[in-house]
Design a protein around this motif. Structure first.
Motif, PDB file in Angstrom:
ATOM      1  N   ILE A 178      -4.004  62.711 -42.397  1.00  0.00           N
ATOM      2  CA  ILE A 178      -2.859  62.197 -43.159  1.00  0.00           C
ATOM      3  C   ILE A 178      -2.730  62.884 -44.520  1.00  0.00           C
ATOM      4  O   ILE A 178      -1.637  63.152 -45.000  1.00  0.00           O
ATOM      5  CB  ILE A 178      -2.998  60.665 -43.344  1.00  0.00           C
ATOM      6  CG1 ILE A 178      -2.858  59.950 -41.999  1.00  0.00           C
ATOM      7  CG2 ILE A 178      -2.002  60.133 -44.359  1.00  0.00           C
ATOM      8  CD1 ILE A 178      -1.471  59.811 -41.445  1.00  0.00           C
ATOM      9  N   ARG A 179      -3.878  63.200 -45.131  1.00  0.00           N
ATOM     10  CA  ARG A 179      -3.824  63.823 -46.459  1.00  0.00           C
ATOM     11  C   ARG A 179      -3.006  65.124 -46.427  1.00  0.00           C
ATOM     12  O   ARG A 179      -2.430  65.543 -47.425  1.00  0.00           O
ATOM     13  CB  ARG A 179      -5.258  64.082 -46.937  1.00  0.00           C
ATOM     14  CG  ARG A 179      -5.387  64.873 -48.218  1.00  0.00           C
ATOM     15  CD  ARG A 179      -4.884  64.110 -49.437  1.00  0.00           C
ATOM     16  NE  ARG A 179      -5.063  64.889 -50.658  1.00  0.00           N
ATOM     17  CZ  ARG A 179      -4.698  64.488 -51.861  1.00  0.00           C
ATOM     18  NH1 ARG A 179      -4.139  63.315 -52.030  1.00  0.00           N
ATOM     19  NH2 ARG A 179      -4.894  65.244 -52.912  1.00  0.00           N
ATOM     20  N   SER A 180      -2.951  65.766 -45.248  1.00  0.00           N
ATOM     21  CA  SER A 180      -2.235  67.046 -45.180  1.00  0.00           C
ATOM     22  C   SER A 180      -0.723  66.862 -45.380  1.00  0.00           C
ATOM     23  O   SER A 180      -0.019  67.831 -45.661  1.00  0.00           O
ATOM     24  CB  SER A 180      -2.533  67.773 -43.866  1.00  0.00           C
ATOM     25  OG  SER A 180      -1.962  67.089 -42.779  1.00  0.00           O
ATOM     26  N   ILE A 181      -0.222  65.630 -45.248  1.00  0.00           N
ATOM     27  CA  ILE A 181       1.205  65.397 -45.558  1.00  0.00           C
ATOM     28  C   ILE A 181       1.401  65.640 -47.058  1.00  0.00           C
ATOM     29  O   ILE A 181       2.301  66.376 -47.477  1.00  0.00           O
ATOM     30  CB  ILE A 181       1.632  63.947 -45.199  1.00  0.00           C
ATOM     31  CG1 ILE A 181       1.389  63.655 -43.722  1.00  0.00           C
ATOM     32  CG2 ILE A 181       3.096  63.715 -45.567  1.00  0.00           C
ATOM     33  CD1 ILE A 181       1.628  62.198 -43.330  1.00  0.00           C
ATOM     34  N   ALA A 182       0.515  65.026 -47.859  1.00  0.00           N
ATOM     35  CA  ALA A 182       0.617  65.208 -49.320  1.00  0.00           C
ATOM     36  C   ALA A 182       0.329  66.657 -49.698  1.00  0.00           C
ATOM     37  O   ALA A 182       1.023  67.233 -50.548  1.00  0.00           O
ATOM     38  CB  ALA A 182      -0.347  64.257 -50.025  1.00  0.00           C
ATOM     39  N   ASP A 183      -0.689  67.271 -49.050  1.00  0.00           N
ATOM     40  CA  ASP A 183      -1.019  68.680 -49.346  1.00  0.00           C
ATOM     41  C   ASP A 183       0.208  69.565 -49.132  1.00  0.00           C
ATOM     42  O   ASP A 183       0.527  70.429 -49.954  1.00  0.00           O
ATOM     43  CB  ASP A 183      -2.141  69.181 -48.414  1.00  0.00           C
ATOM     44  CG  ASP A 183      -3.480  68.526 -48.699  1.00  0.00           C
ATOM     45  OD1 ASP A 183      -3.663  68.014 -49.821  1.00  0.00           O
ATOM     46  OD2 ASP A 183      -4.331  68.508 -47.793  1.00  0.00           O
ATOM     47  N   SER A 184       0.893  69.341 -47.994  1.00  0.00           N
ATOM     48  CA  SER A 184       2.037  70.201 -47.645  1.00  0.00           C
ATOM     49  C   SER A 184       3.179  70.022 -48.638  1.00  0.00           C
ATOM     50  O   SER A 184       3.805  70.998 -49.059  1.00  0.00           O
ATOM     51  CB  SER A 184       2.547  69.865 -46.244  1.00  0.00           C
ATOM     52  OG  SER A 184       1.500  69.926 -45.336  1.00  0.00           O
ATOM     53  N   LEU A 185       3.449  68.771 -49.004  1.00  0.00           N
ATOM     54  CA  LEU A 185       4.556  68.531 -49.940  1.00  0.00           C
ATOM     55  C   LEU A 185       4.226  69.076 -51.333  1.00  0.00           C
ATOM     56  O   LEU A 185       5.093  69.605 -52.031  1.00  0.00           O
ATOM     57  CB  LEU A 185       4.887  67.032 -50.007  1.00  0.00           C
ATOM     58  CG  LEU A 185       5.462  66.436 -48.714  1.00  0.00           C
ATOM     59  CD1 LEU A 185       5.706  64.943 -48.873  1.00  0.00           C
ATOM     60  CD2 LEU A 185       6.759  67.132 -48.310  1.00  0.00           C
ATOM     61  N   GLY A 233      -4.671  59.176 -50.240  1.00  0.00           N
ATOM     62  CA  GLY A 233      -5.844  59.762 -50.869  1.00  0.00           C
ATOM     63  C   GLY A 233      -6.839  60.284 -49.847  1.00  0.00           C
ATOM     64  O   GLY A 233      -6.687  60.093 -48.629  1.00  0.00           O
ATOM     65  N   VAL A 234      -7.866  60.942 -50.348  1.00  0.00           N
ATOM     66  CA  VAL A 234      -8.919  61.445 -49.466  1.00  0.00           C
ATOM     67  C   VAL A 234     -10.242  61.287 -50.199  1.00  0.00           C
ATOM     68  O   VAL A 234     -10.301  61.381 -51.430  1.00  0.00           O
ATOM     69  CB  VAL A 234      -8.643  62.918 -49.068  1.00  0.00           C
ATOM     70  CG1 VAL A 234      -8.735  63.856 -50.256  1.00  0.00           C
ATOM     71  CG2 VAL A 234      -9.561  63.382 -47.958  1.00  0.00           C
ATOM     72  N   TRP A 235     -11.298  60.999 -49.435  1.00  0.00           N
ATOM     73  CA  TRP A 235     -12.620  60.795 -50.039  1.00  0.00           C
ATOM     74  C   TRP A 235     -13.667  61.365 -49.095  1.00  0.00           C
ATOM     75  O   TRP A 235     -13.606  61.111 -47.887  1.00  0.00           O
ATOM     76  CB  TRP A 235     -12.831  59.290 -50.251  1.00  0.00           C
ATOM     77  CG  TRP A 235     -14.146  58.933 -50.850  1.00  0.00           C
ATOM     78  CD1 TRP A 235     -14.603  59.295 -52.085  1.00  0.00           C
ATOM     79  CD2 TRP A 235     -15.174  58.132 -50.248  1.00  0.00           C
ATOM     80  NE1 TRP A 235     -15.848  58.767 -52.295  1.00  0.00           N
ATOM     81  CE2 TRP A 235     -16.228  58.042 -51.187  1.00  0.00           C
ATOM     82  CE3 TRP A 235     -15.307  57.476 -49.032  1.00  0.00           C
ATOM     83  CZ2 TRP A 235     -17.393  57.335 -50.934  1.00  0.00           C
ATOM     84  CZ3 TRP A 235     -16.470  56.762 -48.777  1.00  0.00           C
ATOM     85  CH2 TRP A 235     -17.495  56.691 -49.724  1.00  0.00           C
ATOM     86  N   ASP A 249      -9.474  59.661 -44.867  1.00  0.00           N
ATOM     87  CA  ASP A 249      -8.149  59.460 -45.456  1.00  0.00           C
ATOM     88  C   ASP A 249      -8.159  58.022 -45.952  1.00  0.00           C
ATOM     89  O   ASP A 249      -8.378  57.097 -45.166  1.00  0.00           O
ATOM     90  CB  ASP A 249      -7.053  59.645 -44.395  1.00  0.00           C
ATOM     91  CG  ASP A 249      -6.774  61.122 -44.117  1.00  0.00           C
ATOM     92  OD1 ASP A 249      -6.855  61.919 -45.065  1.00  0.00           O
ATOM     93  OD2 ASP A 249      -6.472  61.460 -42.962  1.00  0.00           O
ATOM     94  N   THR A 250      -7.929  57.805 -47.241  1.00  0.00           N
ATOM     95  CA  THR A 250      -8.204  56.475 -47.796  1.00  0.00           C
ATOM     96  C   THR A 250      -7.027  55.497 -47.731  1.00  0.00           C
ATOM     97  O   THR A 250      -7.195  54.321 -47.969  1.00  0.00           O
ATOM     98  CB  THR A 250      -8.645  56.583 -49.271  1.00  0.00           C
ATOM     99  OG1 THR A 250      -7.629  57.288 -49.981  1.00  0.00           O
ATOM    100  CG2 THR A 250      -9.960  57.302 -49.403  1.00  0.00           C
ATOM    101  N   GLY A 251      -5.847  55.954 -47.449  1.00  0.00           N
ATOM    102  CA  GLY A 251      -4.688  55.046 -47.450  1.00  0.00           C
ATOM    103  C   GLY A 251      -4.083  54.914 -46.072  1.00  0.00           C
ATOM    104  O   GLY A 251      -4.723  54.433 -45.136  1.00  0.00           O
TER     105      GLY A 251
END
Ligand SMILES: Cc1cc2nc3c(=O)[nH]c(=O)nc-3n(C[C@H](O)[C@H](O)[C@H](O)COP(=O)(O)OP(=O)(O)OC[C@H]3O[C@@H](n4cnc5c(N)ncnc54)[C@H](O)[C@@H]3O)c2cc1C
Length: 353
Positions: A230-237, A47-49, A57-59
């Motif tokens: 780290i959030r950019s991993i989720a963004d990219s996927l 997550g991101v906040w 990056d929250t996780g």
């Protein structure tokens, strides 16, 4: 003219990193994929906040094995996603309250020197431990990471059979701390390597020595950091899944999954040939997947969680790196208090990212 065969439909419940990965793979295989996510965004624990100009990056914070992300982004051989990351030269800085400071270098020679100079731990012990960690990885990886444990074919495979013959080297029935005490002479080195149990929320004084495989993920493959966090991993996927044609439905909690003669029905509304569950297994088995998941899994005990603070500070700390650990003086007591008394010890190990 022949009718084109109707595409099979897959539904993925949850858009955490595993849900995104499953959606990408299924869509690439020719399924029509819909993802149902209870939250308003994808990523799950990644997550991101943001607040007052600070972004957190929250996780997760440690990125290992980036080749698995790359593999997903390049499944269709189209270089359509811009995902950049770099390898860390320093994996983590360690601090003890007697003033000892140790730098865990990615380079193994430098790492061994550091252990010998700072802690007095002979280099050979580090080398031997990391060699065994790699060996554990090689025995277990293709069974646990690359195959399904629920398929007979996994066990009828020659590599799996070879692994089974070497199971004693994986040390399932030995305790992590007990084995680490046999390898290392310095308490701080034992504490250093015991900490890897916490990567999956375990207690090194109870967990099997199999978890000594974890250091290999860092020291063998390296630790990385995405340029945009780290959030950019989720963004990219997420972007990749959309490019492939996956449909996302946010704010839609899945409440019921039922088996039907022709496949599955979700929320008494949507039909699918295949359903992938990205929820935590304990929650899924007590909730929407209760008819499909065995009762044994309903009693799974969750691993330990973490208490996290997000602090926006306008200052640079040159002594800190990307990952930093401040160790407690009595590690065993810290774990006993947490796992036996379900309480926090007075002196805690703190991770600063
Ligand atoms: C604080 C913290 C630190 C961590 N640090 C690291 C680290 O440094 N490195 C590392 O590799 N790993 C780390 N991890 C572990 C890592 O974050 C997780 O293993 C990973 O993100 C889990 O991904 P997942 O897709 O399996 O599950 P999740 O991210 O939990 O995704 C599940 C998704 O399913 C959705 N969902 C649940 N129920 C329903 C429902 N009924 N209907 C619809 N949707 C539903 C959820 O909203 C969520 O989006 C950390 C975890 C935490 C919490």
């Amino acid at each position: 003219m022949k009718d084109t065969p109707k595409k099979k439909r897959a539904i993925v419940v949850g858009s955490g990193i595993a849900g995104l990965a499953s959606a990408i793979r299924l869509q690439f295989l020719g399924f029509e994929v819909d993802v149902f996510e209870q939250n308003s965004t994808y990523g799950g624990k990644i997550g991101v906040w943001s607040k007052n100009g600070y972004r957190f990056d929250t996780g997760p914070s440690l990125f290992t094995m980036p080749h698995f992300v790359e593999e997903l982004l390049l499944l269709d051989a189209k270089h359509d996603i811009n995902f950049k990351y770099e390898k860390l030269n320093v994996l983590c800085n360690y601090f003890w309250n007697d003033g000892t400071e140790l730098t865990a270098y990615a380079d193994q020679d430098k790492l061994e020197d550091e252990f010998e100079t700072v802690l007095g731990e002979p280099k050979e012990n580090i080398r031997k431990f990391l060699r065994k960690s790699k060996e554990k990885y090689e025995i277990t990886n293709h069974v646990f990471l690359e195959k399904s444990l629920h398929r007979v074919s996994t066990y009828l495979n020659l590599r799996t059979l070879k692994s089974i013959l070497q199971l004693h080297k994986v040390q399932i029935f030995k305790k992590m701390n007990t084995e680490n005490r046999k390898v290392f002479v310095k308490n701080k080195t034992i504490q250093f390597f015991n900490r890897y149990a916490t990567y999956n929320g375990s207690n090194p004084y109870q967990a099997p020595a199999t978890l000594n495989v974890i250091p290999h993920y860092e020291f063998g493959f390296g630790a990385f950091f995405p340029k945009k966090g780290i959030r950019s991993i989720a963004d990219s996927l997420f972007e990749k899944a959309q490019n492939l044609g996956v449909q996302f439905h946010f704010n839609v909690p899945v409440t019921a999954v039922k088996r039907k003669p022709s496949g599955f029905q979700i929320n008494n509304e949507h039909s699918a040939d295949v359903v992938v569950c990205n929820m935590d297994v304990a929650a899924a088995s007590k909730g929407p997947f209760s008819e499909l998941i065995s009762t044994k899994r309903k009693s799974y005990e969750p691993s330990s969680s973490a208490v996290i603070f997000y602090w926006g500070i306008k200052k640079k700390f040159p002594e800190l790196d990307v990952h930093n650990i401040f160790f407690s003086a009595n590690y065993e007591e810290e774990f006993n208090t947490l796992f036996k008394d379900y309480d926090l010890a007075d002196d805690l190990t703190v991770y600063v990212h």
